[in-house]
Design an enzyme around this catalytic site. Structure first.
Site, short mmCIF file in Angstrom:
data_model
loop_
_atom_site.label_atom_id
_atom_site.label_comp_id
_atom_site.label_asym_id
_atom_site.label_seq_id
_atom_site.Cartn_x
_atom_site.Cartn_y
_atom_site.Cartn_z
N TYR A 99 0.76 -1.26 0.11
CA TYR A 99 0.01 0.07 -0.09
C TYR A 99 1.05 1.20 0.08
O TYR A 99 2.01 1.40 0.62
CB TYR A 99 -0.87 -0.04 1.14
CG TYR A 99 -1.81 1.08 1.50
CD1 TYR A 99 -2.98 1.16 0.92
CD2 TYR A 99 -1.33 2.42 2.08
CE1 TYR A 99 -3.84 2.34 1.31
CE2 TYR A 99 -2.18 3.54 2.21
CZ TYR A 99 -3.25 3.39 1.70
OH TYR A 99 -4.12 4.62 1.87
N GLU A 187 -3.64 7.45 -3.99
CA GLU A 187 -3.53 6.08 -3.31
C GLU A 187 -3.44 5.11 -4.26
O GLU A 187 -3.97 4.97 -5.19
CB GLU A 187 -4.48 5.93 -2.52
CG GLU A 187 -4.72 4.58 -1.54
CD GLU A 187 -5.84 4.31 -1.06
OE1 GLU A 187 -5.93 4.40 0.08
OE2 GLU A 187 -6.91 3.95 -1.61
#
Ligand code: GDP
Ligand code: MN
Length: 368
Positions: A99, A187
């Site tokens: 992530y 993101e």
């Protein structure tokens, strides 16, 4: 404003962040004509997260299977959003999901870099279940984000060698995109390790609406209604609701309390528009025009407290707009007398007391 995955990935490409080869389609029949390597992954383009779990993401081994899958995904509803576009991407064999994100930390008044070795999972869920697995690094706005900071985090996530270099390069590119775009969030989840390469399998970009004027190339905000977009073009902030009373005010606080008063007296706002401080008569005219375009509107309530906004400008705008529905006006403040004279000359009157005006507006809505 949130961008679709395919739009965000287009930005990623221009910043050199590796993504899969892909194509966007709206009809299943387009699939056989695509020059993509199989298997492919079909991804519903909706502005909500967790599409995988909701059944919006599927692998297909052959064009026939992809066409059949596309038929079932296109038109389906994911968390209230209809799927109209599908991203078809060359599937990759994923060895590891990580992530990576940059977002605005409002309390720290700076960007924060977020990374985790546990990707693919919702970050909110990860924060709950494995908070220690999230690496968090505030970024000094004057210093900026240094490549060595990305390398430090990469090392802690267990990356070494070529992958560490790749990770740092991607993190830095994502940071530049975030700053250049005035984004609230960029993101990558997951940033996947596939066949020895790191690549962005998913992409999320949330642009700051307040900085939109600096980015004319951004795509249209698909979440906004046509009237909301029109208002934005005139620099007015407009929001749609589902009642019958159109509301115009100057200043967010006054507009909010006007909504409350109308609701208090039993009325239902159809929409509201804030002309802001120091609005011209031209802005007022556009404001009236925009709120009355909503077919459900039965009456208009204009609540103005003149400070830097001048009542005579407001009155001139209202008169020029010639509202097509019964209109209630409350007008006090700078150049009030002149404003009232202009209204009276046009056969209109204005209240002084806001509550009295609100009650009147609600009564008009009930009668018409
Ligand atoms: P989200 O559910 O909306 O976050 O959509 P993602 O694009 O993140 O996809 C969800 C999950 O599907 C990912 O975490 C991956 O595990 C899986 N996935 C997506 N694309 C691929 C792919 O090309 N290959 C493989 N093996 N899995 C994929
Ligand atoms: Mn994802």
């Amino acid at each position: 404003m949130r961008l679709h995955e395919y739009q965000a990935k287009q930005l990623f490409r221009t910043y050199g962040i590796p993504v899969q080869r892909d194509a966007v389609i709206e009809h299943p029949e387009q699939i056989p004509g695509l020059s993509l390597r199989y298997p492919v992954v079909l991804k519903a383009q909706v502005l909500v997260g967790g599409r995988g779990k909701a059944g919006g993401i599927h692998l297909a081994q052959t064009p026939e299977e992809a066409v059949a899958r596309a038929r079932s995904i296109l038109g389906m509803e994911i968390r209230g959003e209809r799927v109209r576009k599908l991203l078809v991407a060359e599937a990759v064999r994923i060895e590891r999901e990580t992530y990576l994100a940059f977002t605005v930390d409002r309390s720290a008044r700076r960007l924060v870099f977020l990374a985790s070795g546990m990707g693919g999972v919702d970050i909110e869920e990860l924060a709950r279940t494995h908070p220690s697995e999230i690496h968090k690094l505030p970024i000094d706005p004057l210093e900026g984000f240094h490549p060595f900071q990305a390398r430090q985090v990469a090392r802690r996530m267990g990356f070494g060698g070529e992958q560490l270099v790749q990770f740092a390069r991607i993190a830095h590119a994502l940071y530049r995109l975030c700053v250049d775009l005035d984004a609230e969030l960029v993101e990558i989840n997951p940033l996947a390790l596939a066949e020895g390469q790191l690549l962005a399998v998913d992409a999320k970009v949330v642009a700051d609406d307040n900085a939109r004027f600096r980015h004319p190339d951004l795509p249209e905000d698909e979440e906004a209604t046509a009237l909301e977009r029109l208002a934005r073009q005139h620099g007015l902030s407009y929001v749609e609701l589902d009642g019958e009373i159109a509301i115009i005010g100057n200043g967010a606080g006054l507009v909010m309390s006007t909504l409350d008063m109308v609701a208090h007296f039993g009325g239902r706002p159809a929409n509201f528009l804030d002309i802001g401080g120091g609005a011209s008569s031209e802005a007022m005219r556009h404001a009236v025009d925009i709120v009355l375009r909503k077919p459900e509107v039965r009456t208009l309530f204009i609540n103005i407290f003149g400070g830097i906004t001048r009542c005579d400008d407001v009155a001139r705008g209202i008169v020029a707009a010639r509202p097509s529905v019964p209109t209630t006006i409350r007008l006090v403040g700078t150049n009030e007398e002149e404003g009232r004279r202009i209204l009276e000359a046009a056969g209109m009157a204005a209240f002084r007391d806001p509550e009295e005006a609100a009650r009147h507006a609600v009564a008009l809505a009930g009668r018409s």
